[in-house]
Write an enzyme that holds these catalytic residues in place. Structure first.
Site, PDB file in Angstrom:
ATOM      1  CB  VAL A 171      -0.936   0.033   1.220  1.00  0.00           C
ATOM      2  CG1 VAL A 171      -1.955   1.148   1.063  1.00  0.00           C
ATOM      3  CG2 VAL A 171      -1.618  -1.306   1.417  1.00  0.00           C
ATOM      4  CB  SER A 172       2.113   3.345  -2.600  1.00  0.00           C
ATOM      5  OG  SER A 172       2.685   4.622  -2.782  1.00  0.00           O
TER       6      SER A 172
END
Ligand SMILES: *[C@@H]1O[C@H](CO)[C@@H](O)[C@H](O)[C@H]1NC(C)=O
Ligand SMILES: *[C@@H]1O[C@H](CO)[C@@H](O)[C@H](O)[C@H]1NC(C)=O
Ligand SMILES: *[C@@H]1O[C@H](CO)[C@@H](O)[C@H](O)[C@H]1NC(C)=O
Length: 709
Positions: free
Chosen positions: A276-277
Site C-alpha cells: 500500500v503506497s
C-alpha cells in the site's frame, strides 16, 4: 478504531487517549478495565545518520521536521489480572534487539509483569527516522553499521512511555468503532528518499494533528497589539539576542507541548502495509511524464525514472500533510461516534519460530518447507516510492541472473558470490525467486537476516490483535485474518463469533521484511522478492497463527520456542562521532548568522515563510529529548511566550556545516493561516562540544522580532 474512555483519579474530567486508531476519553464511571497511556520523545540523531527505509546512502539526517514519539497503551483486567502493553513507534519498524533490551529494562523495573508474551512493540514505517538500531547486517548496511545513539533513543522512549502508561493506569473502558479504517495500512513513504529531515511521515503527522486537535481547546489564544503601525514599531526595536549559555533543561522549559505524563496520546498504527503506497496519484516517468510500464515499474527499462506521486505532488511535505490529515480526520469521526464498548477477557499468546525450515502442511497429503532467508533482484529494484540504485527490475523471474538484461548484473553475480554463493538446496527452495542475496546463509561478521521470529496474539474482549514481524501485503493480511478468525470461532466454545474483530499490527517486535501470497511470490515484484523464507512463507504464518489461536480459544499454553539471539556484543559501528564544534572568530554559539529578512512592506503575512540562521553545534551532542531545537515566540506584553516548537508541522529545523566546517542551524517557519497577528521572533536551542571528549555545553539565541499581520 478504538476509543478508550477512562476515568482519572482526580475527578477532573481530563482526557487521555490512545488511537490505533486507538483513542480515549474519560468518563466518570467504573471502568471495565484498567487503562494507562503514555508518550515519550524518541527523536534520534538529527545529523549525519542514515535514515531507515529507503537504504539510500545519501539520505542522512540534517535536521528535524517534527519529532518522533513512542506511544504506549496498557490495558489490564485488574491490578493483578491479565494485561498487555502495546507501543507504537514513529520508526521504520520494530527491532529484535530493541525489543530484547526493552524487556530487560521492564524486567528490572516490574519483575515479570511485562514480558515478551504481553508486550508488543510496533513501528509506523516512517522512512524518515535515523537508522542503525536493527541487529541483522542487511538492515544496517547503509547506516554503516550499528548507531548506538539511534538505538538508545528508541529503547529509552519505549521504556519511558510504558512507565508513564503504567503510572497512570486507572479504571476505564475501551470503545471500538470499526470501519475500513482500523490499523489503516499505508506506507510511511510520503517523504521521499531525498528527504533529510527527521519526520514521522503521514502516520506521525496524523498523530500530531490528532493530539493537537484534541488539545487545541486548551491552548490559550493570546491577544496582543493589533494595530499594524504599532506592531512595526514594537518589532523594529527588538534585535537578535546574541548567543547565551543555558542549561540542559532550558529547551524543555520553552517546549510548547510539555510532557508531564498527562499528554493526550493518539497513535496511528501500521497494519498489513506491504503493497500500500501513499503516493496515490500513481507512478509516472520523470522524463516523459507518462505512466510507467505496469508490470515492471520501469520507464524504457529504467527503474529509477519511475516515481510515485503523492497527492501534493511535487511537494512531499504537502503530500505528507494530506495523507496524514485524511487519517486524522477519519479518526476524529470514528473517535466521536464510537459507541460499542469492549468487554471481556484480556489474553495473549506468543511463540518464537525458526523460519529457516518450518514444515508446512498445505493439505491432507501435501507438505512443504520454508527456506533460509534470501532476497531476489526485485528487492534491489526497490519500488516506485523509492527505486533502488542498481538497475534491477521488479517482476523478474528469470532463473539465471546472467540472463538479466544489464551489464551491471555481472557485477552483482560477482558481489553475490563473493558474499555467498547460495547452496543448491536454497536455489531450489526459493524458486521462482532468483537468489540475489543469500542472507539466510550469511553469518559473517554476524547474521545478515533473522531466522527466529516472534508471532503474537493479543486479545481485548472481541478485539484480537495479530502482531506480525514484517509487512504483509493486503491480500496476505486478509487471508491471515480470515484463517485466524475461523480458527477462533471453531475452537472457542462460543467465545468468538462473526463480530470478533481481527486486526494486524504490522512491523511488530522484530523485522523480517515482506510477506506476500504464493501468487504474488510467483510474480517476484518487490514484495515477493523481499519475502524472505520462500514461496510458502505466508502458509507457514497461517499455520502457526492457527496454533496460537487454537491455544487461546481452548485456554491452552504453548511452548515458547527458540529464543532469538542478542547480537549487541558483535555489532559493528563505522559511523564517526562528531569531533568537536568550531566557530568563526569573535562568534558565540547561538549568535545570528543570517537574521530575518523583512519584506519591503515591513511585516509578514500568514502563509509566508520566515527563517533565521544561527552559528550552532552538532545536534548529536545532545538530542534535546522532550525539548526543542526551535521555538517561535510571541510577544505578550513584556513576555515572550513559546508558541510553536520543533514538534509543529509548520517549523523546520535544518542543520548543516559550511565550507569551513562551522555548524549552522536554520529555523524556518511557515506562518500558519491560523496564527494570530502580533510580534514574533525565532529562538534556537543547541549544544556544543569543544572536542570529542569535552563536556556538552548548552546555548540559545534569538532572531530580531518581526510583525505578522
Ligand atoms: C503484465 O503481466 C500480465 C500477467 O503476467 C500479462 O497478462 C500482461 O500482458 C502484462 N502486460 C504488459 C503490458 O506487459
Ligand atoms: C534455525 O534452523 C536451522 C535449520 O534447522 C538451524 O541451522 C539454525 O541453527 C536455527 N537457527 C537458530 C538461531 O536456532
Ligand atoms: C565559503 O563560504 C563563504 C560564505 O559562507 C563564501 O564567501 C566563500 O566563497 C566559500 N568558500 C569556498 C572556497 O567555497
Amino acid at each position: 478504531m478504538l476509543r478508550i474512555r477512562e476515568h482519572l483519579y482526580t475527578n477532573l474530567l481530563s482526557l487521555v487517549s490512545f488511537t490505533c486508531v486507538l483513542t480515549g476519553t474519560i468518563r466518570l464511571a467504573n471502568g471495565d478495565y484498567l487503562i494507562g497511556v503514555g508518550s515519550y520523545d524518541m527523536t534520534g540523531p538529527a545529523a549525519d545518520v542514515n535514515m531507515m527505509g529507503y537504504a539510500n546512502l545519501d539520505q542522512v539526517t540534517a535536521g528535524v521536521h517534527f519529532r518522533l514519539r513512542a506511544r504506549a497503551f496498557i490495558v489490564a483486567e485488574s491490578t493483578d489480572g491479565a494485561r498487555f502493553a502495546f507501543v507504537n513507534l514513529d520508526a521504520g519498524m520494530a527491532s529484535q534487539l530493541v525489543t530484547i533490551k526493552v524487556l530487560e529494562k521492564l524486567k528490572s523495573r516490574y519483575g515479570d509483569l511485562y514480558n515478551e508474551d504481553n508486550v508488543a512493540i510496533s513501528g509506523t514505517h516512517t522512512h524518515a527516522g535515523p537508522a542503525g538500531y536493527l541487529q541483522y547486517v542487511v538492515y544496517s548496511v547503509t547506516s554503516l553499521g550499528f548507531v548506538q545513539q539511534s538505538f538508545d533513543a528508541i529503547v529509552n522512549a519505549i521504556e519511558q512511555s510504558i512507565v508513564i502508561a503504567h503510572t497512570n493506569l486507572n479504571p476505564g473502558s475501551v470503545f471500538i468503532n470499526t470501519g475500513a479504517f482500523s490499523w489503516f495500512a499505508t506506507h510511511g513513504t510520503s517523504m521521499s528518499k531525498d528527504n533529510k529531515l527527521i519526520s514521522g511521515d503521514n502516520k506521525g503527522a496524523a498523530a500530531r494533528f490528532f493530539e493537537d486537535w484534541f488539545t487545541s481547546t486548551t491552548i490559550t489564544n493570546y491577544t496582543s497589539v493589533s494595530n499594524d503601525n504599532a506592531l512595526l514599531e514594537v518589532a523594529g526595536k527588538i534585535k537578535p539576542s546574541g548567543g547565551k549559555l543555558c542549561d540542559s533543561k532550558s529547551s524543555k522549559a520553552s517546549k510548547v507541548r510539555k510532557n508531564d505524563g498527562s499528554l493526550f496520546v493518539g497513535a496511528f498504527c501500521q497494519s498489513n502495509v506491504g503493497d500500500v503506497s501513499p503516493n496515490v496519484l500513481g507512478a509516472f516517468c520523470t522524463d516523459t511524464g507518462l505512466p510507467c510500464d505496469f508490470n515492471h515499474s520501469t520507464c524504457n527499462g529504467n527503474n529509477q525514472l519511475c516515481i510515485g506521486r503523492g497527492p501534493g505532488y511535487p511537494d512531499e511535505i504537502l503530500s505528507t500533510k494530506i495523507i496524514g490529515e485524511r487519517q486524522f480526520k477519519k479518526a476524529v469521526d470514528l473517535f466521536s461516534s464510537a459507541k460499542e464498548k469492549l468487554i471481556g477477557k484480556i489474553d495473549y499468546r506468543h511463540v518464537y519460530l525458526n523460519f529457516t525450515n518450518l514444515n508446512v502442511q498445505l493439505d491432507a497429503d501435501k507438505f512443504v518447507k520454508t527456506c533460509p532467508a534470501a532476497l531476489g533482484p526485485g528487492f534491489a529494484a526497490g519500488t516506485t516510492d523509492g527505486p533502488g540504485a542498481f538497475g534491477f527490475q521488479q517482476g523478474d523471474t528469470k532463473r539465471n541472473l546472467q540472463r538479466y538484461n544489464t551489464q551491471v548484473n555481472d557485477f552483482w553475480i560477482l558481489v553475490r558470490n563473493f558474499l555467498k554463493e547460495p547452496s543448491q538446496y536454497q536455489v531450489d527452495c526459493q524458486l521462482p525467486k532468483t537468489v540475489l542475496l543469500d542472507t539466510g546463509e550469511m553469518f559473517d561478521p554476524y547474521p545478515w537476516a533473522p531466522a527466529i521470529l516472534p508471532i503474537q496474539i493479543l486479545r481485548l474482549g472481541k478485539l484480537v490483535i495479530l502482531s506480525v514481524p514484517g509487512e504483509f501485503t493486503t491480500m496476505a493480511g486478509r487471508r491471515l485474518r480470515e484463517a485466524v478468525k475461523e480458527t477462533l470461532i471453531r475452537n472457542g466454545n462460543g467465545e468468538f463469533d462473526d463480530s470478533t474483530d481481527i486486526v494486524i499490527a504490522g512491523l511488530t517486535n522484530t523485522y523480517s521484511q515482506y510477506i506476500a501470497t504464493f501468487e504474488e511470490y510467483k510474480l517476484q515484484r518487490y514484495e515477493g522478492a523481499s519475502t524472505l523464507y520462500g514461496p510458502h512463507t505466508l502458509s507457514a504464518y497461517i499455520q502457526e497463527f492457527n496454533k496460537l489461536a487454537t491455544a487461546m480459544a481452548k485456554g491452552e499454553k504453548l511452548a515458547k520456542g527458540p529464543s532469538p539471539p542478542d547480537l549487541s556484543s558483535v555489532q559493528i559501528s563505522l559511523i564517526v562521532q562528531p569531533l568537536g564544534d568550531s566557530l568563526p572568530p569573535e562568534k558565540k554559539f547561538g549568535d545570528i548568522k543570517q537574521d530575518i529578512l523583512l519584506p519591503r512592506r515591513g511585516s509578514f503575512t500568514k502563509g509566508e515563510r520566515v527563517d533565521a540562521t544561527f552559528w550552532s553545534g552538532n545536534p548529536r551532542n545532545d538530542l534535546l529529548t522532550e525539548g526543542t531545537f526551535a521555538v517561535v515566540e510571541k510577544l505578550q506584553g513584556e513576555r515572550w511566550i513559546p508558541t510553536y516548537d520543533d514538534d509543529d508541522f509548520c517549523i523546520y529545523f535544518k542543520w548543516r556545516t559550511d565550507n569551513s566546517s562551522y555548524g549552522l542551524a536554520t529555523v524556518a517557519w511557515d506562518i500558519p493561516i491560523e496564527a494570530s497577528t502580533g510580534v514574533y521572533r525565532i529562538r534556537h536551542f543547541g549544544s556544543s562540544k569543544e572536542t570529542i571528549i569535552s563536556p556538552v555545553e548548552y546555548f540559545t539565541g534569538t532572531s530580531s522580532a518581526f510583525p505578522v499581520s
